[in-house]
Each structure stands twice: as C-alpha cells, then as structure tokens.
Scaffold this active site. Sequence first.
Site, short mmCIF file in Angstrom:
data_model
loop_
_atom_site.label_atom_id
_atom_site.label_comp_id
_atom_site.label_asym_id
_atom_site.label_seq_id
_atom_site.Cartn_x
_atom_site.Cartn_y
_atom_site.Cartn_z
N ARG A 220 0.83 -1.20 0.00
CA ARG A 220 0.00 0.00 0.00
C ARG A 220 0.87 1.26 0.00
O ARG A 220 1.90 1.31 0.65
CB ARG A 220 -0.90 0.03 1.24
CG ARG A 220 -1.87 -1.12 1.37
CD ARG A 220 -3.02 -1.08 0.42
NE ARG A 220 -3.84 0.10 0.51
CZ ARG A 220 -5.09 0.17 0.02
NH1 ARG A 220 -5.66 -0.89 -0.56
NH2 ARG A 220 -5.78 1.27 0.11
N VAL A 221 0.39 2.26 -0.71
CA VAL A 221 1.09 3.55 -0.69
C VAL A 221 0.35 4.55 0.20
O VAL A 221 0.71 5.70 0.29
CB VAL A 221 1.24 4.12 -2.12
CG1 VAL A 221 2.16 3.25 -2.95
CG2 VAL A 221 -0.12 4.29 -2.81
N ASP A 222 -0.73 4.09 0.84
CA ASP A 222 -1.47 4.98 1.75
C ASP A 222 -1.37 4.44 3.18
O ASP A 222 -0.57 3.56 3.46
CB ASP A 222 -2.94 5.09 1.31
CG ASP A 222 -3.61 3.71 1.19
OD1 ASP A 222 -2.98 2.70 1.58
OD2 ASP A 222 -4.74 3.65 0.70
N ASP A 223 -2.17 4.98 4.08
CA ASP A 223 -2.05 4.57 5.48
C ASP A 223 -3.00 3.42 5.82
O ASP A 223 -3.74 3.46 6.80
CB ASP A 223 -2.29 5.77 6.40
CG ASP A 223 -1.16 6.77 6.26
OD1 ASP A 223 -0.01 6.32 6.14
OD2 ASP A 223 -1.44 7.98 6.24
N VAL A 224 -2.96 2.42 4.98
CA VAL A 224 -3.76 1.22 5.25
C VAL A 224 -2.77 0.10 5.54
O VAL A 224 -1.77 -0.03 4.85
CB VAL A 224 -4.63 0.86 4.02
CG1 VAL A 224 -5.23 -0.52 4.15
CG2 VAL A 224 -5.74 1.90 3.84
#
Length: 625
Positions: free
Chosen positions: A493-497
Amino acid sequence: MDPVNRLQASIDNPTAFWAKMASNYYWQTKWVDNHTSYNFNLQKGPVFAEFFRGGRTNISFNCLDRWVMAGRGNQPCFLFEGNDIGHAYVMTYQNVLDEVCRVANWLRGQGVVKGEAVTIYMPMVCELPIAMLACARIGAVHSVVFGGFSSDSLAQRILDCQGKVVITASATSTLLTLAVSALWAVQVQRVLCLEDSSVPREACPWQPGRDVWWREEVAQRPSYCAPEWMDSEDRLFLLYTSGSTGKPKGVVHTTGGYMVAAGVTCRYTFDMQPGDIYFSTADCGWITGHTYLAYGPLLNGVTSVVFAGVPTYPDASRVWSIIEKHKVRIFYTAPTLLRSLLQMGDHHVKKHDRSSLRILGSVGEPINEHAWTWFHDVCGEGRCPIVDTWWQTETGAHMLTPQPGSWCKLKPGCASVPFFGVQTVMLDANGNEQDGPGEGILAIKSAWPSMARTLHGDHDRFQATYFAPFNGYYFTGDGCRRDEDGFIWITGRVDDVINVSGHRIGTAEVEGALTEHAGCAEAAVIGIDHPVKGQAIYAYVTLVDSTRHDDKMRKELMDHVRRAIGPFAVPEVVHWAPALPKTRSGKIMRRVLRKIASGEEKELGDISTLAEPSVVDTLLKLRGV
Ligand code: PRX
C-alpha cells in the site's frame, strides 16, 4: 486463438468480452445492445459505471435453481467441517435452495423489501452464505460484518446502513453478547439467531419480541420463494472496509456485473467445472468469502468445503486432512495461514494424501518467496500452479493473477497479469502511464463489471478516494513494479492502510480508538513487518500523564482497541512517546516513526524539517520500555 492473444483481445475490447461471458448466465430479461457505459473523468461529471443495462436477473437463481433445474439437485453444494473432528455434514444444492427460500420467506414476513439492508453477523457456518443468498433472493442488500468485530463496530455498521433486521448466531456466547449489547444502542426490530447446541439458551441474553430462533422460525416457512428479478444495477450488497482516513466505508456492489465477474474469475483463475471440489479458508465476513465462497463457486456449480474450525486444531494437519477427506481439487488460502503452518513442519502436510489437488490460490496480502515455494513444492508436490490473486473489496473480483494454464509463467510472489477484460496501468507520481519495466502506482483505466459503484451514502467520498488522486483512473492504493516480461509485482500500500494477517485496517481507525481512551493524548500508528502476520500494528502513544508509562496502562489501551474495533486491530507494540515527530506545520512524520520501529535509526534521512528534532532521541530511548 492462442491463450496469450485471447487475453490481449479481451483487454483490448472488454465490452465484447464481458457481454460474451454474461450470456452464460440466466437473465430473465436480456440487456440492451448498448449495455455498458462509465465515466472515470471527474471533469466530465460524476463517476459512474453501468453494466448490462436493461438486464434483469437474480444471483441466487443463477447460484442454485439453475443447477437444480439441470439435474444437479443432489450434488453436494456445501461440505461442512466444524472445529471438532466428526462434526461434519453435507448440504446438497436442493437443500441449500430450500433453506435459502425459507429464510427469504421469513425475511419477507418481517416486511423486508427490495433495497433494504440486512446485517449479518455470524461465524463461518453454512447458514452465513445461506443468509446472504436469502437476502439476494428477495433483493435485500446484505451487509455482512466479520464475526471478529466488536459490538461498537457492529453497532456503527448497523446504524450506517439503517437495517431493521439482524441475522446472527449463538455459536459462542460472546458472539451473541456482542450482538445484543450493540443492538441495544440502535433500533433493530428483529434478530434471527442461529442456535448452537454448545451454548445453553439460558446463557443467551434475549429480548423477547425482538429475538427469535432460526430453527423455530425458518422451518415453518415454505421451501420455495420466487426470486425478485433485479435490474443489473440494483444493489446486491454493502461491505464495510477500511480506508486511510475516517470511519469505515460501505462499499456498494450491484447485481449483474458482480455476478458475471464472480462467476467468470472462478471459471478461469481456478479452472472451475461443475462438480469440482473446492476449499477456501476465507470467511464471508470479508470480500474473499463473498466472491470466492458464497457466490463465485456456486455460480460454477462446484462443491465447496465450509470450514468453521481453527486450522491448527486438533493439530497443524487439519487443512490437509480435509483436503484428503474430500479429495479437494482447488485450494484457496491466505499467506498468513501458510506462514503459520510452515513453521510447524512438513510432516503435518505429508501425512495426508494431496494427489487430488490441481490448483492452489493465494489472496489478501503479498506472498513471500519462502511461503510461495513451500506451498508449491511441499503442499502442491510441485505439480500445482499457484494463482496469486491481487484484488480488493472495491474491485469485487480478481484483477491481477497468473492463469493456471501452462502458457502462463509462474513467478513466486508475483500477481502477474491482468485478468481477462481488465485494463491495469502503472502510473508515475504525476499520473502519467508508464510503459516497460519500472516502478509506480497501480491503477485501472476503464470500468470492469464488479467494480464498486459508490460508497453507501457518500458518493463524494467515493470519487475523492478512488478517482481524484489520478483523474481518469481508478486508484488502487497499491504500489507495483513491472518486470521485463510485463508481469506486475505488488509492492504494498502507498497509503495509510495496513494489512494484518490479510485483514485490512486503517491506521486512522486504530489511532481514533486509542485517543478515545481518556488517558491518551495523541497516537500515531504504523505497520511493521511481521514474520507470520505479514504486517503488525505498532502504536506510538502520548499519554496525558507520562508517569503512567507502564504495562498496566499498555493493557488498558490494548483492551480499549479490542472493544472499539476488535481483537485483530490490537497493537502488537505500544511505544511511549512523550511527543511525536512533527513537521513545523504539525504533520506527523511517519517515515521517521517507521525507521525507529524497525531499528533503522541510522537511516532516518533528513530530519531537519522536524519542528523539534530532539523528539527522535527521546523516542529511541523509550524503545522497548
Ligand atoms: O494491498 C492489497 C492487498 O490487500 C488489499 C485489499 O484488501 P481487501 O480489500 O481487504 O481485500 C483483500 C482480499 C482481496 C490490496 O489493496 N492484497 C490483496 N491481494 C493481494 C494483496 N497484496 C499482494 N498480493 C495479493 N495477491
């Protein structure tokens, strides 16, 4: 046409491919010629996708009646295996159809109408997919909440979808307690409860007038219920999932497109044929159980193992013993389970005959090379291809996967190539499509039938989350690498997941749960590598009273998260942080937190933009305290 050209042709002309596939299902009314349209460009108006416009069908009819009418009514549909050895039974397609109809009639009797939401909160027993199919039968929109979620999470989801009926079970007293305590907080008019003989009735908190027993209520209903013919774009289900910010999102899937993609991906990725024996360890509380336990296998007329037990009970050979017992042909599981089993030794695998296996599948998180090789060489005796399927709650069905035919190269840990009719692309940070080998962001360029249509009650958030980051594309949230053969590798993931044992959790949700505790002033959560779970939750916590840096407080915080979200969201580590590293504008520098957590403090990089650089030293001193 050879398979490679066939795949490419479907990607070049998805509309024709999907229409051809859709004709393999029963439609009460066929779709119109111009049956597909979509918009991914926010400048041209709202995002939408429509498949098989004008078509009317019912997914439960395609899953059940179709096979019964074709003379397969006596074929096993579900092979149930409980936790205790010997607690096993078979339900045929006819049995499942009858029970689905009875539950559907019960739901109608409660006044549940087409389009209304019904929440299902159950362990992984046959009645869970049966309840889902019963909703689909009458056009009710099911919202399954994973049995590992806490009462607060359940209540939040019931409130959001405004359903008046809940279907649950007394399988463990905790489960019912959780269900009941949550329901007190919200307006639910009727609870259908599946009784488990191991839990005495007296032990179940009960609200007379509202709560009723499945076996008593459902048995009295007629065993036929005419299906509600649904428009292709009518809602089939809601499934809540985590994002990088805010509360969980109710992902909306619709009928026709989802049905076709669920059936077709099973047909090709798993090479399913009617009568095949299939075993997935997925739980219907997550999307994998929806598409690859409840719907996809039944759309293909296969026999599915429904396993309600713990894979290491009575010992680590349990799944292999099930494979031997039922002569399973296709086995679909998650890397986390493989990593935990491989530690326990090959003898657990080898003592069971696995010669029936033909195809192995992996899902939910990256599979590391070690686990892949063990799965391939030991479990599959080196003769079964592994389909490493990449997809998401929002995509509804497989998007990237190797194909099981010998024409498709197998590379350990590689999600490989797009599924038929799916246009994946790799973007750079500015949203430009990248050709050839390299790294970038994984996006999807055009609509596919099983894509989420919206987020329940919040189309703006749907557009902002998935389409605004790179206008014109569906943004997956995953990074990827493309190799010289054009194969895609997921880099995470590139997000905060974060992804803990294949369970998707937003860091913001865990932070929110921590800061709800009166003693917690601030929290920052990151994911760290974990040898079995893939990722584990690591929480930095700033207390209101820093003299309370002790294990008692740590336990209180962990218990608090358990109550607020569920056991799977409890942080592995709580690291005391008198202050968090922030930029001058107040943004938490998670990159620094990740380096400190993983012991890579020598690689902190440039910390001159920190408002208070000494914070880093303090955090290093408190590591392990
Ligand atoms: O990061 C990817 C990871 O799981 C995320 C989707 O999670 P969820 O919606 O809960 O669905 C899980 C079951 C499909 C993705 O954004 N993921 C899923 N499958 C893979 C994967 N990462 C690497 N390899 C996979 N095969």
